[in-house]
Design a protein around this motif. Structure first.
Motif, short mmCIF file in Angstrom:
data_model
loop_
_atom_site.label_atom_id
_atom_site.label_comp_id
_atom_site.label_asym_id
_atom_site.label_seq_id
_atom_site.Cartn_x
_atom_site.Cartn_y
_atom_site.Cartn_z
N LEU A 71 49.43 81.81 0.39
CA LEU A 71 50.23 80.83 -0.55
C LEU A 71 50.95 80.00 0.52
O LEU A 71 51.11 78.56 0.30
CB LEU A 71 51.09 81.27 -1.59
N ALA A 72 51.58 80.37 1.47
CA ALA A 72 52.46 79.48 2.27
C ALA A 72 51.69 78.70 3.15
O ALA A 72 52.07 77.47 3.11
CB ALA A 72 53.41 80.40 3.30
N ALA A 73 50.57 78.99 3.51
CA ALA A 73 49.63 78.04 4.32
C ALA A 73 49.04 77.04 3.26
O ALA A 73 48.83 75.73 3.52
CB ALA A 73 48.47 78.78 5.00
N ILE A 74 48.56 77.31 2.13
CA ILE A 74 48.01 76.54 1.06
C ILE A 74 49.15 75.24 0.59
O ILE A 74 48.69 74.03 0.71
CB ILE A 74 47.32 77.18 -0.03
N GLU A 75 50.04 75.83 0.40
CA GLU A 75 51.31 74.92 -0.21
C GLU A 75 51.78 73.88 1.02
O GLU A 75 51.96 72.81 0.75
CB GLU A 75 52.50 75.83 -0.52
N ASN A 76 51.62 74.30 2.27
CA ASN A 76 52.13 73.48 3.39
C ASN A 76 50.91 72.62 3.75
O ASN A 76 51.02 71.78 4.57
CB ASN A 76 52.38 74.36 4.56
N GLY A 77 49.65 72.78 3.30
CA GLY A 77 48.64 71.70 3.64
C GLY A 77 47.85 72.22 4.55
O GLY A 77 46.90 71.45 5.14
N LEU A 78 47.41 73.56 4.74
CA LEU A 78 46.64 73.89 5.87
C LEU A 78 44.89 73.52 5.36
O LEU A 78 44.33 73.14 6.28
CB LEU A 78 46.61 75.34 5.96
N VAL A 79 44.72 73.89 4.32
CA VAL A 79 43.42 73.48 3.75
C VAL A 79 43.10 72.20 4.05
O VAL A 79 42.00 71.61 4.76
CB VAL A 79 43.02 73.92 2.32
N ASP A 80 43.95 71.15 3.68
CA ASP A 80 44.06 69.54 3.73
C ASP A 80 43.85 69.46 5.40
O ASP A 80 42.94 68.63 5.80
CB ASP A 80 45.13 69.04 3.33
N MET A 81 44.59 70.17 6.25
CA MET A 81 44.71 69.73 7.57
C MET A 81 43.37 70.26 8.22
O MET A 81 42.62 69.45 9.05
CB MET A 81 45.56 70.54 8.20
N LEU A 82 42.66 71.35 7.81
CA LEU A 82 41.47 71.80 8.49
C LEU A 82 40.46 71.09 8.11
O LEU A 82 39.63 70.61 9.05
CB LEU A 82 41.31 73.13 8.04
N ASN A 83 40.34 70.71 6.98
CA ASN A 83 39.27 69.75 6.46
C ASN A 83 39.41 68.35 7.06
O ASN A 83 38.33 67.84 7.48
CB ASN A 83 39.19 69.60 4.78
N ARG A 84 40.44 67.84 7.20
CA ARG A 84 40.73 66.52 8.04
C ARG A 84 40.13 66.40 9.38
O ARG A 84 39.64 65.74 9.99
CB ARG A 84 41.90 65.93 7.68
N ASN A 85 40.00 67.88 10.12
CA ASN A 85 40.01 68.06 11.44
C ASN A 85 38.33 68.57 11.58
O ASN A 85 38.23 68.98 12.78
CB ASN A 85 40.95 68.95 12.11
N GLY A 86 37.71 68.58 10.57
CA GLY A 86 36.18 69.10 10.68
C GLY A 86 36.21 70.72 10.63
O GLY A 86 34.83 70.99 10.92
N PRO A 88 35.35 73.38 8.04
CA PRO A 88 35.54 73.89 6.66
C PRO A 88 36.42 75.20 6.28
O PRO A 88 36.38 76.12 7.07
CB PRO A 88 33.77 74.46 6.77
N ALA A 89 36.86 74.93 5.31
CA ALA A 89 37.90 75.81 4.67
C ALA A 89 37.59 76.13 3.09
O ALA A 89 37.54 75.23 2.18
CB ALA A 89 39.11 75.49 5.09
N PHE A 90 37.57 77.31 2.71
CA PHE A 90 37.77 77.88 1.47
C PHE A 90 38.87 78.21 1.21
O PHE A 90 39.73 78.93 1.63
CB PHE A 90 37.08 79.27 1.37
N GLY A 91 39.25 77.50 0.02
CA GLY A 91 40.62 77.49 -0.69
C GLY A 91 41.09 76.20 -1.32
O GLY A 91 40.09 75.08 -1.06
N PRO A 92 42.13 76.13 -2.09
CA PRO A 92 42.49 74.96 -2.91
C PRO A 92 43.32 74.09 -1.87
O PRO A 92 43.89 74.41 -0.87
CB PRO A 92 43.32 75.50 -3.88
N ASP A 93 43.30 72.62 -1.92
CA ASP A 93 44.20 71.78 -1.43
C ASP A 93 45.51 71.72 -2.01
O ASP A 93 45.80 72.66 -2.83
CB ASP A 93 43.39 70.56 -1.18
N MET A 94 46.35 70.79 -1.60
CA MET A 94 47.78 70.70 -2.00
C MET A 94 47.74 70.38 -3.39
O MET A 94 48.70 70.58 -4.08
CB MET A 94 48.55 69.93 -1.19
N GLY A 95 46.65 69.58 -4.01
CA GLY A 95 46.74 69.23 -5.44
C GLY A 95 46.25 70.49 -6.24
O GLY A 95 46.95 70.59 -7.22
N GLY A 96 45.18 71.45 -5.85
CA GLY A 96 44.84 72.32 -6.62
C GLY A 96 45.72 73.46 -6.90
O GLY A 96 45.89 74.25 -8.03
N VAL A 97 46.61 73.54 -5.68
CA VAL A 97 47.72 74.81 -5.61
C VAL A 97 48.94 74.73 -6.80
O VAL A 97 49.23 75.85 -7.08
CB VAL A 97 48.12 74.76 -4.23
#
Length: 391
Positions: A71-86, A88-97
């Motif tokens: 949850l800490a990683a999701i809240e801090n935007g890890l999924v968003d960061m990974l996807n921006r940097n190419g 692929p990540a399974f999980g919600p972004d900062m909007g979905g969380v």
């Protein structure tokens, strides 16, 4: 495929235990993982909150897919960061969380989308909250707007208890809002799905109250929930999960990854109590025991938004159950390993999933005979506790 899992719970151990079976997974890593995970995957000593370090690790180790469950990683935007940097990540972004971390958002969302849920109201002022008690009646459920994993949730059956709970939660200057909702009678279950933001791929149900064995000090769950018939399951998917995914997409907050909900089965039908946008303990530990086949293609297709191609998951005929042994996190790792071996060797159907620092040991088993499964789980838990308590 080189896969990295982010998280340190027993649920990540269970996930890695399942993923290592996949022919798509060539190398499996988990950050930070734990002693249990280390048996099936390579543990990486990086905190889930260290986003830039995790990104650098992906760069340096040719990671091809990331499963973000912290949850800490999701809240801090890890999924968003990974996807921006190419990556692929399974999980919600900062909007979905927000479905999980803000109770007021989730309940207002259900109200907007006509998803069945309890009557509620949100307050930052104690006087207004007290007046609402007269309107809604007792008993009520009172919780902070942010109440992760049911923390600080109060079920109040008297006016005095409700007033004390409101005062306790609004007394601090930075307390934020509280949510007061009606208490629902019925049977509580949980249900989980995988979604790509467009469609829903149902998983299965669990229940926390199944045999009298589970207690606050030794919680547990059973999958599937006996009360969830095929008709109720269809209603849950059609009235709760499909409008949730469609509504989040319409509001430009894609719900992707694993989505689960605590649900009360009431005389009026299933109603949502709250959501979770990641794997759930101990529910996931029971779910993976029942799941047949390869999980990895569904996780990849969630990212690719290709779940419409998938057939329903296949399940073993047996039920599965979990009993959780809680510790203070200071146990000697060799003693824990000896305790786990004692349980798993004595009964080859027992699997024990371990959290970071062994704070929770999920003792799991499957079987068609629930009474027999109860006895075997109790015996396995007692073997573990005997070894842990030995001098």
């Amino acid at each position: 495929m080189r896969v990295l899992v982010i998280g340190d719970g027993a649920r990540e151990h269970a996930l890695c235990w399942k993923l290592v079976e996949s022919p798509l997974v060539d190398e499996l890593y988990c950050a930070p993982g734990g002693d249990g995970v280390a048996v099936v995957a390579e543990c990486v000593p990086i905190s889930p909150s260290a986003l830039q370090t995790l990104l650098s690790y992906c760069d340096e180790n040719d990671i091809e897919f990331v499963i973000v469950d912290s949850l800490a990683a999701i809240e801090n935007g890890l999924v968003d960061m990974l996807n921006r940097n190419g990556y692929p990540a399974f999980g919600p972004d900062m909007g979905g969380v927000k479905l999980e971390i803000s109770k007021s958002f989730a309940k207002e969302f259900c109200q907007r989308r006509d998803i069945p849920s309890p009557r509620f109201a949100c307050f930052e002022n104690s006087d207004a909250a007290m007046r609402f008690l007269d309107e809604i009646g007792l008993p009520v459920v009172i919780q902070p707007d942010r109440a992760v994993d049911r923390a600080k949730v109060a079920i109040c059956r008297t006016r005095a208890d409700a007033e004390a709970a409101i005062a306790a939660r609004l007394s601090k200057p930075d307390a934020g809002a509280i949510v007061i909702e009606e208490f629902l009678d019925g049977e509580e279950i949980s249900y989980a799905v995988i979604t790509d933001g467009n469609v829903v791929l149902p998983l299965t149900s669990t229940t926390p109250r199944w045999d009298g064995e589970a207690t606050p000090s030794r919680p547990g769950c059973l999958s599937p929930a006996p009360a969830v018939t095929p008709e109720i399951e269809r209603e849950i998917v059609e009235r709760i999960f499909t409008p949730t995914v469609e509504g989040m997409k319409a509001e430009r907050r894609m719900a992707k990854g694993l989505l689960s909900a605590r649900i009360m089965l009431t005389p009026e039908g299933p109603k949502v109590l709250d959501y979770k946008v990641r794997l759930s303990d101990p529910d996931w530990q029971a779910i993976v025991l029942r799941l047949q086949g390869d999980l990895m293609p569904a996780l990849v297709s969630s990212y690719d938004e290709m779940l419409y191609r998938f057939n329903p998951f296949r399940w073993h005929d047996e039920a599965a159950a979990v009993l959780v042994i809680k510790t203070d996190g200071t146990l000697d790792s060799e003693k824990v390993a000896t305790a786990v071996d004692a349980a798993e060797i004595a009964d080859s159907d027992i699997v024990v999933f371990q959290s970071y620092q062994d704070r929770e040991l999920g003792v799991t088993a499957g079987g068609k005979d629930l009474d027999d499964m109860r006895k075997r789980l109790r015996a396995a838990a007692e073997r573990i506790e005997q070894v842990l308590q030995a001098s």
